[in-house]
Design a protein around this motif. Structure first.
Motif, PDB file in Angstrom:
ATOM      1  N   ILE A  29     -52.803 129.792 109.394  1.00 17.27           N
ATOM      2  CA  ILE A  29     -51.373 129.555 109.700  1.00 17.27           C
ATOM      3  C   ILE A  29     -50.239 130.018 108.688  1.00 17.27           C
ATOM      4  CG2 ILE A  29     -49.890 127.576 110.120  1.00 17.27           C
ATOM      5  CD1 ILE A  29     -52.088 125.889 111.096  1.00 17.27           C
ATOM      6  N   CYS A  30     -50.581 130.132 107.590  1.00 20.86           N
ATOM      7  CA  CYS A  30     -49.392 130.349 106.515  1.00 20.86           C
ATOM      8  C   CYS A  30     -49.543 131.827 106.042  1.00 20.86           C
ATOM      9  CB  CYS A  30     -49.501 129.300 105.413  1.00 20.86           C
ATOM     10  SG  CYS A  30     -49.473 127.613 105.877  1.00 20.86           S
ATOM     11  N   HIS A  31     -50.448 132.420 106.279  1.00 22.22           N
ATOM     12  CA  HIS A  31     -50.614 133.708 105.626  1.00 22.22           C
ATOM     13  C   HIS A  31     -49.358 134.898 105.565  1.00 22.22           C
ATOM     14  CE1 HIS A  31     -52.632 137.069 103.623  1.00 22.22           C
ATOM     15  NE2 HIS A  31     -52.244 138.251 104.295  1.00 22.22           N
ATOM     16  N   PRO A  32     -48.636 134.780 106.617  1.00 25.85           N
ATOM     17  CA  PRO A  32     -47.530 135.859 106.637  1.00 25.85           C
ATOM     18  C   PRO A  32     -46.631 135.485 105.540  1.00 25.85           C
ATOM     19  CG  PRO A  32     -47.937 135.230 108.788  1.00 25.85           C
ATOM     20  CD  PRO A  32     -48.855 134.166 108.064  1.00 25.85           C
ATOM     21  N   LEU A  33     -46.265 133.990 105.108  1.00 25.51           N
ATOM     22  CA  LEU A  33     -45.281 133.730 104.117  1.00 25.51           C
ATOM     23  C   LEU A  33     -46.038 134.337 102.659  1.00 25.51           C
ATOM     24  CD1 LEU A  33     -44.689 129.943 105.273  1.00 25.51           C
ATOM     25  CD2 LEU A  33     -43.210 131.923 105.097  1.00 25.51           C
ATOM     26  N   LYS A  59     -38.123 140.357 108.720  1.00 20.64           N
ATOM     27  CA  LYS A  59     -37.811 141.375 109.819  1.00 20.64           C
ATOM     28  C   LYS A  59     -37.769 142.821 109.462  1.00 20.64           C
ATOM     29  CE  LYS A  59     -33.141 142.023 112.052  1.00 20.64           C
ATOM     30  NZ  LYS A  59     -31.835 141.728 112.410  1.00 20.64           N
ATOM     31  N   ARG A  60     -37.702 143.244 107.817  1.00 23.40           N
ATOM     32  CA  ARG A  60     -37.811 144.632 107.862  1.00 23.40           C
ATOM     33  C   ARG A  60     -39.108 144.986 107.836  1.00 23.40           C
ATOM     34  NH1 ARG A  60     -34.352 143.590 103.533  1.00 23.40           N
ATOM     35  NH2 ARG A  60     -35.849 143.854 101.814  1.00 23.40           N
ATOM     36  N   ILE A  61     -39.982 144.118 107.553  1.00 20.62           N
ATOM     37  CA  ILE A  61     -41.501 144.481 107.407  1.00 20.62           C
ATOM     38  C   ILE A  61     -42.099 144.664 109.091  1.00 20.62           C
ATOM     39  CG2 ILE A  61     -44.060 143.533 107.174  1.00 20.62           C
ATOM     40  CD1 ILE A  61     -42.920 142.019 104.584  1.00 20.62           C
ATOM     41  N   ILE A  62     -41.447 143.536 109.834  1.00 18.61           N
ATOM     42  CA  ILE A  62     -41.808 143.923 111.346  1.00 18.61           C
ATOM     43  C   ILE A  62     -41.462 144.861 112.093  1.00 18.61           C
ATOM     44  CG2 ILE A  62     -41.643 142.435 113.458  1.00 18.61           C
ATOM     45  CD1 ILE A  62     -41.546 139.672 112.013  1.00 18.61           C
ATOM     46  N   PHE A  67     -45.560 143.692 113.439  1.00 16.95           N
ATOM     47  CA  PHE A  67     -45.945 142.004 113.326  1.00 16.95           C
ATOM     48  C   PHE A  67     -47.095 142.020 112.586  1.00 16.95           C
ATOM     49  CE2 PHE A  67     -47.694 138.139 114.500  1.00 16.95           C
ATOM     50  CZ  PHE A  67     -46.598 137.442 114.061  1.00 16.95           C
ATOM     51  N   LEU A  68     -48.300 142.821 112.805  1.00 13.79           N
ATOM     52  CA  LEU A  68     -49.243 142.504 112.302  1.00 13.79           C
ATOM     53  C   LEU A  68     -49.431 142.736 110.800  1.00 13.79           C
ATOM     54  CD1 LEU A  68     -51.946 143.726 114.926  1.00 13.79           C
ATOM     55  CD2 LEU A  68     -51.326 141.415 114.593  1.00 13.79           C
ATOM     56  N   SER A  69     -48.327 143.640 110.212  1.00 10.32           N
ATOM     57  CA  SER A  69     -48.453 143.641 108.811  1.00 10.32           C
ATOM     58  C   SER A  69     -48.191 142.470 107.902  1.00 10.32           C
ATOM     59  CB  SER A  69     -47.415 144.797 108.560  1.00 10.32           C
ATOM     60  OG  SER A  69     -47.506 146.045 109.052  1.00 10.32           O
ATOM     61  N   LEU A  70     -47.653 141.598 108.775  1.00  7.80           N
ATOM     62  CA  LEU A  70     -47.461 139.951 108.006  1.00  7.80           C
ATOM     63  C   LEU A  70     -48.865 139.530 107.801  1.00  7.80           C
ATOM     64  CD1 LEU A  70     -44.584 138.615 109.861  1.00  7.80           C
ATOM     65  CD2 LEU A  70     -44.452 139.604 107.599  1.00  7.80           C
ATOM     66  N   TYR A  71     -49.856 140.078 108.303  1.00  4.91           N
ATOM     67  CA  TYR A  71     -51.062 139.522 107.980  1.00  4.91           C
ATOM     68  C   TYR A  71     -52.224 140.571 107.474  1.00  4.91           C
ATOM     69  CZ  TYR A  71     -50.260 135.597 111.149  1.00  4.91           C
ATOM     70  OH  TYR A  71     -49.980 134.471 111.689  1.00  4.91           O
ATOM     71  N   LYS A  72     -51.446 141.637 106.594  1.00  4.45           N
ATOM     72  CA  LYS A  72     -52.213 142.300 105.737  1.00  4.45           C
ATOM     73  C   LYS A  72     -52.859 141.423 104.732  1.00  4.45           C
ATOM     74  CE  LYS A  72     -49.567 146.560 106.037  1.00  4.45           C
ATOM     75  NZ  LYS A  72     -48.722 147.416 105.264  1.00  4.45           N
ATOM     76  N   GLY A  73     -54.381 141.742 104.447  1.00  2.87           N
ATOM     77  CA  GLY A  73     -54.791 141.046 103.357  1.00  2.87           C
ATOM     78  C   GLY A  73     -55.645 139.706 103.854  1.00  2.87           C
ATOM     79  N   LEU A  74     -55.448 139.545 104.917  1.00  2.00           N
ATOM     80  CA  LEU A  74     -56.003 138.236 105.830  1.00  2.00           C
ATOM     81  C   LEU A  74     -57.618 138.105 105.467  1.00  2.00           C
ATOM     82  CD1 LEU A  74     -55.479 135.443 106.854  1.00  2.00           C
ATOM     83  CD2 LEU A  74     -55.701 136.528 109.306  1.00  2.00           C
ATOM     84  N   THR A  75     -58.119 139.371 105.603  1.00  2.00           N
ATOM     85  CA  THR A  75     -59.459 139.382 105.412  1.00  2.00           C
ATOM     86  C   THR A  75     -60.177 139.073 103.949  1.00  2.00           C
ATOM     87  OG1 THR A  75     -59.722 141.757 104.842  1.00  2.00           O
ATOM     88  CG2 THR A  75     -60.076 140.951 107.217  1.00  2.00           C
ATOM     89  N   PRO A 287     -40.501 131.770  99.132  1.00  2.00           N
ATOM     90  CA  PRO A 287     -41.715 131.977 100.234  1.00  2.00           C
ATOM     91  C   PRO A 287     -42.995 131.309  99.653  1.00  2.00           C
ATOM     92  CG  PRO A 287     -40.971 134.087  99.211  1.00  2.00           C
ATOM     93  CD  PRO A 287     -39.991 133.187  98.994  1.00  2.00           C
ATOM     94  N   ARG A 288     -42.881 131.265  98.225  1.00  2.00           N
ATOM     95  CA  ARG A 288     -44.209 130.463  97.857  1.00  2.00           C
ATOM     96  C   ARG A 288     -43.921 128.859  98.065  1.00  2.00           C
ATOM     97  NH1 ARG A 288     -45.637 129.520  91.662  1.00  2.00           N
ATOM     98  NH2 ARG A 288     -48.102 129.243  91.918  1.00  2.00           N
ATOM     99  N   LEU A 289     -43.054 128.251  98.000  1.00  2.00           N
ATOM    100  CA  LEU A 289     -43.043 127.055  98.211  1.00  2.00           C
ATOM    101  C   LEU A 289     -42.894 127.055  99.682  1.00  2.00           C
ATOM    102  CD1 LEU A 289     -39.924 125.803  96.073  1.00  2.00           C
ATOM    103  CD2 LEU A 289     -42.509 125.254  95.985  1.00  2.00           C
ATOM    104  N   MET A 290     -42.502 127.762 100.519  1.00  2.00           N
ATOM    105  CA  MET A 290     -42.823 127.594 102.014  1.00  2.00           C
ATOM    106  C   MET A 290     -43.977 127.958 102.409  1.00  2.00           C
ATOM    107  SD  MET A 290     -39.212 129.906 103.133  1.00  2.00           S
ATOM    108  CE  MET A 290     -39.757 130.297 104.547  1.00  2.00           C
TER     109      MET A 290
END
Length: 316
Positions: A29-33, A59-62, A67-75, A287-290
């Protein structure tokens, strides 16, 4: 984590399962942050004509990378956070059990101090996870997150240096040696130890007070979620400079014979403050607190829920 004698004691396997489930749900749920937080901390610019807030960056990343770039490093996160959370709760419960007798050798009153036992167990749990899981997983995660490439263009994705977590770890070891996976271990240990000491202490404090005020030993999932979220905000608010230093140290590629830009905690803090201003040590706090507060809310709610379901299955 209920008061002693009120519930059947959970064994290590139950803590392992409940903690692992909590880590899986929370990271999904929280990885994009976390990606946004990492990008903000890696940015060395002090001023910019572009928006510098987390929403502007997202917004700039997307727009540029998809959009999937927000999930880079999820593995890398999955490979780290599931065993991390499992290890966190298993080790916390273990330390909480063995500390009172150990404290009794020094001071009998200390062995009866639940707050002190909880704080120390949380501290040792954080140090344990930092050494065994968090540091190598975060080195890989940060390398993957720091790549400014599109996730939409298939050809660009093929040319990226760091792909999945295994390939990233192999590349790092091949190019920089196995010790590179433990870059930033000292600030990581300090960060994790501080976080979990405060996190578990505040969670147990708020949980106990709520139980006393409501005269109930069983709290609802939303109550665990609220308590977990509040308790999760205290540690990051204090130790954000350690997180910034850790991120910079884990991102840098060390060339043999050359002094790295960030060689130690004190040198890194001094350099960042001198070159970018003291406020730079607090980059990524929002974003860390978020990321952490809802993350801890989800973690404790999931942990308590899964633990409760396991107890029901055992008693049925």
């Amino acid at each position: 984590m209920a008061p002693s004698g009120k519930k059947p004691k959970k064994n290590a396997l139950e803590n392992l399962i409940a903690g692992g489930c909590a880590g899986l749900v929370e990271s999904s749920i929280c990885h994009p942050l976390d990606t946004i937080k990492t990008r903000m901390q890696l940015n060395r610019k002090t001023t910019s004509s572009l928006g510098t807030g987390p929403l502007d960056l997202a917004k700039r990343i997307i727009e540029k990378e998809g959009f999937l770039s927000l999930y880079k490093g999820l593995t890398a996160v999955y490979s780290g956070i599931i065993p991390k959370m499992a290890l966190r709760f298993v080790s916390f419960e273990y330390y909480k059990e063995i500390l009172p007798p150990a404290f009794a050798y020094v001071n009998e009153a200390a062995s009866q101090n639940i707050g002190l036992v909880t704080f120390t167990a949380g501290l040792m749990s954080g140090l344990t996870e930092a050494i065994l899981v968090v540091t190598p997983a975060e080195v890989c995660k940060i390398r993957m997150q720091s790549q400014y490439h599109s996730m939409v263009d298939a050809e660009v994705r093929k040319k990226r240096k760091y792909g999945n977590v295994v390939q990233t770890a192999v590349t790092i070891v091949k190019e920089e040696g196995p010790t590179a996976l433990y870059k930033g271990i000292v600030p990581t240990m300090l960060r994790q130890g501080c976080n979990q000491a405060v996190n578990f202490t505040m969670y147990q404090f708020f949980k106990t007070k709520w139980q006393e005020l409501s005269n109930k030993q069983e709290l609802a999932p939303w109550q665990h979620m609220l308590i977990g979220g509040i308790s999760g905000g205290f540690g990051p608010a204090v130790n954000n400079p350690l997180d910034v230093v850790k991120t910079r140290m884990q991102r840098q590629v060390v060339i043999p014979g050359q002094r790295p830009p960030y060689a130690s905690i004190t040198q890194a803090c001094s350099r960042i403050a001198r070159e970018e201003g003291i406020a730079a040590l607090w980059k990524g706090l929002t974003p860390r607190l978020m990321r952490i507060m809802p993350g801890q809310a989800i973690t404790f709610m999931t942990y308590e829920f899964v633990s409760k379901q396991i107890q029901h299955l055992k008693s049925s």
